[in-house]
Design an enzyme around this catalytic site. Structure first.
Site, mmCIF file in Angstrom:
data_model
loop_
_atom_site.group_PDB
_atom_site.id
_atom_site.type_symbol
_atom_site.label_atom_id
_atom_site.label_comp_id
_atom_site.label_asym_id
_atom_site.label_seq_id
_atom_site.Cartn_x
_atom_site.Cartn_y
_atom_site.Cartn_z
ATOM 1 N N ASP A 37 4.440 1.361 -12.870
ATOM 2 C CA ASP A 37 4.742 2.626 -12.203
ATOM 3 C C ASP A 37 4.126 2.563 -10.801
ATOM 4 O OD1 ASP A 37 4.961 5.210 -11.298
ATOM 5 O OD2 ASP A 37 4.386 6.139 -13.197
ATOM 6 N N HIS A 38 4.992 2.496 -9.811
ATOM 7 C CA HIS A 38 4.506 2.308 -8.434
ATOM 8 C C HIS A 38 3.802 3.548 -7.888
ATOM 9 C CE1 HIS A 38 3.936 0.295 -4.784
ATOM 10 N NE2 HIS A 38 5.130 -0.202 -4.565
#
Ligand code: CAO
Length: 409
Positions: free
Chosen positions: A379-380
């Site tokens: 999850d950036h």
């Protein structure tokens, strides 16, 4: 800031407050709407500034000169509240400008029976956004149309367009040839919902890497037959889960859950690893708890028993929640790389594909090495690309180190 000249009207009603404490004010921005029996008007701001406190609420009756809000003029560090109940500041001219009746020219008369009333600011916004104010049922005082009503109308329109588009994209397949209708099972429905939510909320990036597991595979092969005698099936996955737990311990920022509404990051101090199991009913993800306290053999035993429970549909809901991270292994089937979807609220998922022997250059010659392809989706919002790559490299080294006698550790 005070109520300006009301053009001969003694008392008016506050219809709507258009700002709140902390808001930045622009020149000419309407801060509140007032209404007399026949006309409505906005109170505009003469200078840039910031609202400290709003002193009125909808329904209040006010006269010219009453204090309506405390604000700070940009460039000055003093806040002002002026009016009948407050002391006038030295910079009275600011407020004289505020009260300039020429600024109330935007005041609009409401002819009786012409539809809902709204302040000039709200009407202007409605015109800009193409909202038909006559079609709205106002939620404000006396059915007045407010800014929220305009926002609601725009949102409803957007949602309508979205569902309309969906309908146009989905075409009934039975119109084009014979089809068999199958019920979408409980597990498939739950997976579809969870995957859609993850896909829409998590900002996915997938990083690929290959790790040399020649030594580790030799180590596994040395022990797997003896363990098989004890009914323990030692596959590569047990080592992968052990190494993932160890790497999360070393890099706690990856063992995180982001709560977007509260904008809080929870760093988990436990190491529970979920693993995807392909069952006849669909995908399920049992969770092995506290892998940091388990040996590779313990994990191999848990993998065997939980995979069986999963395929026999015997897992309970509590067996499938609370993972720190997940492993999705397609190595027993094939493929090279893939892009697994992060399961909320985790931040990473490790995809494992089938290992193969490849010619690897060692600086002098090509050597046959067993290479395992890995796909780390993350999850950036939580993890930066450099952090993800460092994590993946660390994982590879940790996995390789397990070839040095890790079974009982
Ligand atoms: N490379 C090469 N061979 C591999 C391998 C890999 N990465 N992973 C497993 N294998 C081998 C195993 O060693 C085993 O061979 P042996 O019988 O000779 O030991 C064979 O493939 C079958 O392994 P397995 O799949 O039965 O066992 P596992 O422990 O590797 O995996 C489980 C267990 C439950 C994860 C797996 O059976 C499964 O269901 N995988 C599918 C997961 C899935 O659907 N993922 C997609 C989800 S969406 O992201």
């Amino acid at each position: 800031m005070v109520i300006p000249d009301l053009g001969g009207v003694d008392e008016v009603t506050v219809l709507e407050i258009l700002v709140s404490a902390g808001d930045e004010l622009e020149v000419d921005q309407a801060v509140m709407s007032l209404e007399s029996e026949k006309a409505s008007m906005d109170v505009p701001c003469a200078q840039k500034g910031r609202v400290i406190e709003v002193l009125l609420k909808p329904g209040d009756r006010v006269k010219e000169g009453d204090a309506c809000l405390i604000w700070e003029v940009e460039g000055e560090n003093k806040s002002h509240a002026v009016g009948n109940q407050q002391e006038a500041p030295e910079e009275e001219e600011n407020f004289v400008q505020m009260a300039d009746p020429s600024r109330l020219l935007g005041a609009s008369k409401q002819a009786e029976g012409s539809g809902p009333s709204a302040s000039p600011g709200v009407r202007k916004l409605a015109r800009t956004l193409g909202v038909d104010i006559q079609a709205l049922a106002g939620s404000g005082l006396y059915g007045r149309v407010t800014l929220d009503d305009i926002a609601g109308a725009v949102k409803a329109r957007l949602n309508y367009v979205k569902s309309d588009q969906k309908q146009q994209v989905w075409q009934d397949p039975t119109k084009f040839g014979p089809c068999e209708e199958l019920a979408f099972g409980k597990i498939k429905k739950a997976t579809a919902k969870a995957m859609s939510e993850s896909w829409s909320n998590v900002v996915h990036v997938t990083q690929f890497e290959k790790v040399d597991i020649t030594g580790l595979e030799a180590y596994r092969c040395q022990h797997k037959d003896a363990l098989k005698q004890q009914s323990v099936r030692l596959t590569l996955l047990a080592f992968i889960i052990k190494a993932l737990g160890q790497t999360l311990q070393k890099q706690p920022q990856i063992n995180a859950s982001y709560q977007s509404e509260a904008q809080v990051l929870w760093i988990k101090k436990y190491y529970h690893i979920g693993f995807a199991v392909d069952t006849p009913q669909g995908l399920v993800v049992p969770v092995i708890r506290d892998v940091d306290q388990c040996s590779v053999i313990d994990i191999a035993k848990a993998l065997g028993s939980m995979s069986k429970q999963a395929r026999d549909a015997k897992l309970s809901p509590k067996d499938m929640v609370g993972a720190s991270a997940t492993v999705s292994s397609l190595g027993g089937i094939g493929g090279e790389y893939f892009t697994p979807i992060v399961s909320q609220p985790q931040s990473v998922i490790l995809g494992v594909s089938r290992s193969s022997t490849q010619a690897v250059w060692d600086g002098q010659s090509f050597q046959p090495r067993l290479m395992l392809p890995l796909s780390l989706s993350y999850d950036h919002r939580v993890i930066d690309g450099a952090e993800a790559m460092r994590f993946l490299k660390d994982f590879c080294e940790t996995l390789q180190a397990l070839e040095h006698g890790s079974l009982g550790a």
